[in-house]
Design a protein around this motif. Structure first.
Motif, PDB file in Angstrom:
ATOM      1  N   ILE A 145      -4.022  -1.554 -16.880  1.00 37.99           N
ATOM      2  CA  ILE A 145      -4.863  -1.373 -15.642  1.00 37.99           C
ATOM      3  C   ILE A 145      -6.181  -0.608 -15.714  1.00 37.99           C
ATOM      4  CG2 ILE A 145      -4.658  -0.086 -13.525  1.00 37.99           C
ATOM      5  CD1 ILE A 145      -1.657  -0.514 -13.557  1.00 37.99           C
ATOM      6  N   LYS A 156      -6.524   3.149  -7.811  1.00 41.27           N
ATOM      7  CA  LYS A 156      -5.434   2.194  -8.333  1.00 41.27           C
ATOM      8  C   LYS A 156      -3.927   2.413  -8.135  1.00 41.27           C
ATOM      9  CE  LYS A 156      -8.399  -0.024 -10.967  1.00 41.27           C
ATOM     10  NZ  LYS A 156      -8.767  -1.545 -11.078  1.00 41.27           N
ATOM     11  N   HIS A 162       0.822  -1.144   0.031  1.00 39.79           N
ATOM     12  CA  HIS A 162       0.120   0.214   0.074  1.00 39.79           C
ATOM     13  C   HIS A 162       0.939   1.362   0.103  1.00 39.79           C
ATOM     14  CE1 HIS A 162      -3.628  -2.280   0.437  1.00 39.79           C
ATOM     15  NE2 HIS A 162      -3.200  -2.788   1.588  1.00 39.79           N
ATOM     16  N   GLY A 207       2.797  -0.600  -8.055  1.00 38.08           N
ATOM     17  CA  GLY A 207       3.639  -1.933  -7.638  1.00 38.08           C
ATOM     18  C   GLY A 207       4.025  -2.410  -9.023  1.00 38.08           C
ATOM     19  N   THR A 208       3.359  -2.033 -10.094  1.00 41.58           N
ATOM     20  CA  THR A 208       3.544  -2.268 -11.528  1.00 41.58           C
ATOM     21  C   THR A 208       4.739  -1.673 -12.049  1.00 41.58           C
ATOM     22  OG1 THR A 208       1.081  -2.796 -11.961  1.00 41.58           O
ATOM     23  CG2 THR A 208       2.591  -2.355 -13.800  1.00 41.58           C
ATOM     24  N   ASP A 224      -1.953   1.827  -5.651  1.00 39.02           N
ATOM     25  CA  ASP A 224      -1.138   0.607  -5.335  1.00 39.02           C
ATOM     26  C   ASP A 224      -0.862  -0.302  -6.619  1.00 39.02           C
ATOM     27  OD1 ASP A 224      -1.565   1.631  -2.831  1.00 39.02           O
ATOM     28  OD2 ASP A 224      -2.883   0.173  -2.227  1.00 39.02           O
ATOM     29  N   GLU A 225      -1.731  -0.675  -7.360  1.00 38.72           N
ATOM     30  CA  GLU A 225      -1.608  -1.403  -8.238  1.00 38.72           C
ATOM     31  C   GLU A 225      -0.425  -0.772  -9.480  1.00 38.72           C
ATOM     32  OE1 GLU A 225      -5.085  -2.777 -10.295  1.00 38.72           O
ATOM     33  OE2 GLU A 225      -4.002  -3.652 -11.749  1.00 38.72           O
TER      34      GLU A 225
END
Ligand SMILES: Cc1cc2nc3c(=O)[nH]c(=O)nc-3n(C[C@H](O)[C@H](O)[C@H](O)COP(=O)(O)OP(=O)(O)OC[C@H]3O[C@@H](n4cnc5c(N)ncnc54)[C@H](O)[C@@H]3O)c2cc1C
Length: 532
Positions: free
Chosen positions: A466, A393, A264, A399-400, A395-396
């Motif tokens: 995404i 979005k 997070h 992270g990506t 975090d996604e």
């Protein structure tokens, strides 16, 4: 195979081939650049019916509405494409026509002026009517542009202000609106203050669209990439002027807002939420791993000023920065691999030094477009692709990106990635339509050898799948037909992203039935079929 030929093959594979390829791509980009024509087609420049309209470097500078209507009529009867150039900061294809039968215009005369400033009875607001070709700040590329005739300076002098500006303020009013440009704020947006626009459509009709009385058409037209007609005026209801107080600070990645807590990115999320104005540059290269963070909040303009000073305020520093970027780019091409990453680390870390936080407090139009102080139009000219995601979005997305740079460190490039936000917008084609967004803006230094498109593609491959990703209209975009995740980029993908796209295309058709504003670039993007 002899040892010598093995060695030669090795050199060929690791050195010569990639180097030649990059040179080839660079030459291709240069050729591509010169193949675009910013001039209007010669026959229009020498057309007797147009010779009273001022021209410079092959571009018409209409001074009033009659000039524009005449240019539209001529375009109409010759099946020519007509395009308006603002300050020319978007990618070329988004602005200019890509055919040999075109008229290019830059708004001049009345369209560069403020027409009226009406102050409300309580003095809290000013209704400002301005020509859509007026620059927000000073545009160094336009000799007639000065601080004194800029929109920001003039409204500030009267005691009023825009609630937001982008990272630089060279744009024209229309250019800023048409691509949905935005500053870094979840709290303030241009839609908070824009009341009305005037547009001359493809039929030569002048149409006034008000945010209350023509809600749908207004929300469709504000962001329309020059495809609805020529925006000639805008009316803003401006609040009182203010100062912005804030801090700029460079940090090691491990001490920065980008450190995640079990996946997070709460610190980053909170910084976007809790600062009225926020943006940061992330240098994710393996041996750089630093961030430069800029945050500000609105305060009284009466408080004492402490001017903001950009690292690249002095010409000399721009030269040094350009040198560092040149060395990094060549190192990546010629040496490559981990050694290149180490050298890039060494070079970039000397620039992004860890120092004490720098505090500033100054008027809104001096502080918000903080990159105005750098030489962004020449030595530091940069290309961008910018992807906007629903805030949740974050975090996604982060992270990506972190996974991407771990997998292939060279994808981190040799410059920065800007991270910031934008407030939800009512404009149908805004990438922040109906949601607050988190934005990722990878930089490609304009003088790099290589193809920015190839660099940006790596980001599109991992980020466009995404859900909710949308792209900035004025920056690099993928070519329709390319596949990203389960989507083929193109009209269906865009329909998925923009729920009002069909309605927007219907209004476009109504505004410009003969498609005189449609270029090949936008035709392919929106699958606008040629009229038979
Ligand atoms: C250094 C730099 C910093 C930037 N910073 C930011 C930022 O912080 N935030 C952000 O969101 N974006 C940013 N951008 C992108 C920039 O804001 C957009 O490219 C913007 O559109 C540029 O405005 P312009 O006046 O140059 O318009 P142009 O780029 O010339 O034109 C943009 C579009 O508007 C159309 N157009 C222009 N005038 C009219 C008119 N009168 N009527 C109809 N159509 C018209 C053009 O045909 C074109 O389609 C930045 C770009 C650069 C190069």
């Amino acid at each position: 195979m002899s040892l010598l030929s093995k060695l030669l093959t090795l050199i060929e594979n690791i050195f010569i081939y990639p180097t030649l390829r990059v040179w080839g791509l660079s030459i291709l980009s240069i050729l591509r650049f010169f193949s675009y024509k910013s001039e209007s087609t010669k026959k229009y420049l020498y057309d007797n019916t147009l010779n009273d309209i001022p021209k410079k470097k092959g571009i018409f500078h209409p001074q009033n509405k009659e000039h524009i209507i005449r240019l539209i009529k001529v375009a109409h009867s010759n099946h020519a494409t007509i395009r308006v150039v603002g300050s020319g900061h978007s990618v070329w294809e988004a602005i200019y026509a890509q055919n040999n039968n075109c008229i290019h215009i830059i708004l001049g005369g009345d369209f560069k002026k403020i027409h009226s400033i009406n102050i409300s009875s309580d003095g809290n607001f000013a209704l400002v009517n301005v020509g859509a070709g007026c620059h927000l700040g000073r545009d160094p590329n336009d000799r007639e542009s000065s601080f004194e005739n800029s929109f920001n300076f003039q409204v500030d002098q009267k005691g009023y202000a825009l609630p937001i500006l982008g990272g630089m303020s060279h744009q024209t009013i229309a250019g800023f609106l048409q691509t949905s440009s935005s500053g870094g704020s979840l709290e303030h947006g241009i839609a908070d203050v824009l009341e009305e626009i005037e547009i001359i459509n493809g039929k030569g009709e002048t149409i006034i669209l008000n945010k209350k009385t023509n809600e749908d058409k207004f929300n469709a037209s504000v962001v329309s990439m020059g495809l609805f007609g020529v925006i000639t005026r805008a009316t803003f209801n401006l609040p009182k002027k203010y100062s912005v107080e804030g801090t700029e600070i460079n940090k090691e990645f491990k001490d920065s807002l980008l450190v995640n807590d079990k996946g997070h990115y709460r610190k980053l999320h909170d910084a976007l939420k809790n600062n009225e104005y926020f943006h940061m540059n992330w240098f994710p290269q393996k041996y750089v791993q630093r961030t430069s963070q800029w945050n500000g909040n609105l305060v009284s303009p009466e408080l004492p000023k402490k001017p903001y000073k950009h690292l690249l305020k002095e010409k000399f520093m721009n030269v040094l920065a350009a040198l560092a970027l040149r060395i990094s780019n060549l190192t990546e091409i010629i040496i490559g691999g981990n050694l290149a990453q180490r050298i890039i680390g060494l070079v970039l870390r000397t620039f992004i030094r860890i120092r004490k936080p720098v505090h500033f407090r100054d008027l809104w139009y001096k502080v918000l477009p903080n990159d105005d102080q750098a030489d962004v139009d020449r030595l530091m000219k940069t290309s961008y692709t910018e992807i906007w995601f629903p805030l949740e979005k974050i975090d996604e997305v982060m992270g990506t990106l972190e996974r991407l740079f771990r997998r292939k460190p060279s994808y981190a490039g040799t410059f920065a990635i800007e991270l910031y936000g934008a407030k939800n917008s009512p404009y149908w084609m805004s990438p922040s339509y109906k949601r607050d967004v988190f934005r990722v803006n990878p930089y490609w230094w304009g003088r790099n050898l290589g193809d920015p498109y190839e660099f940006f593609e790596e980001f599109w491959k991992v980020l466009l799948p995404i859900d909710g990703a949308r792209l900035h209209w004025g920056k690099y975009m993928p070519k329709p037909g390319e596949i990203y995740g389960e989507h083929i980029f193109g009209i269906n993908y865009l329909r998925h992203c923009y729920p009002k796209l069909n309605n927007w295309l219907d209004i476009r058709e109504e505004m410009d039935p003969d498609q005189i504003f449609v270029t090949n670039y936008w035709r392919r993007m929106f699958d606008i079929r040629k009229n038979i």
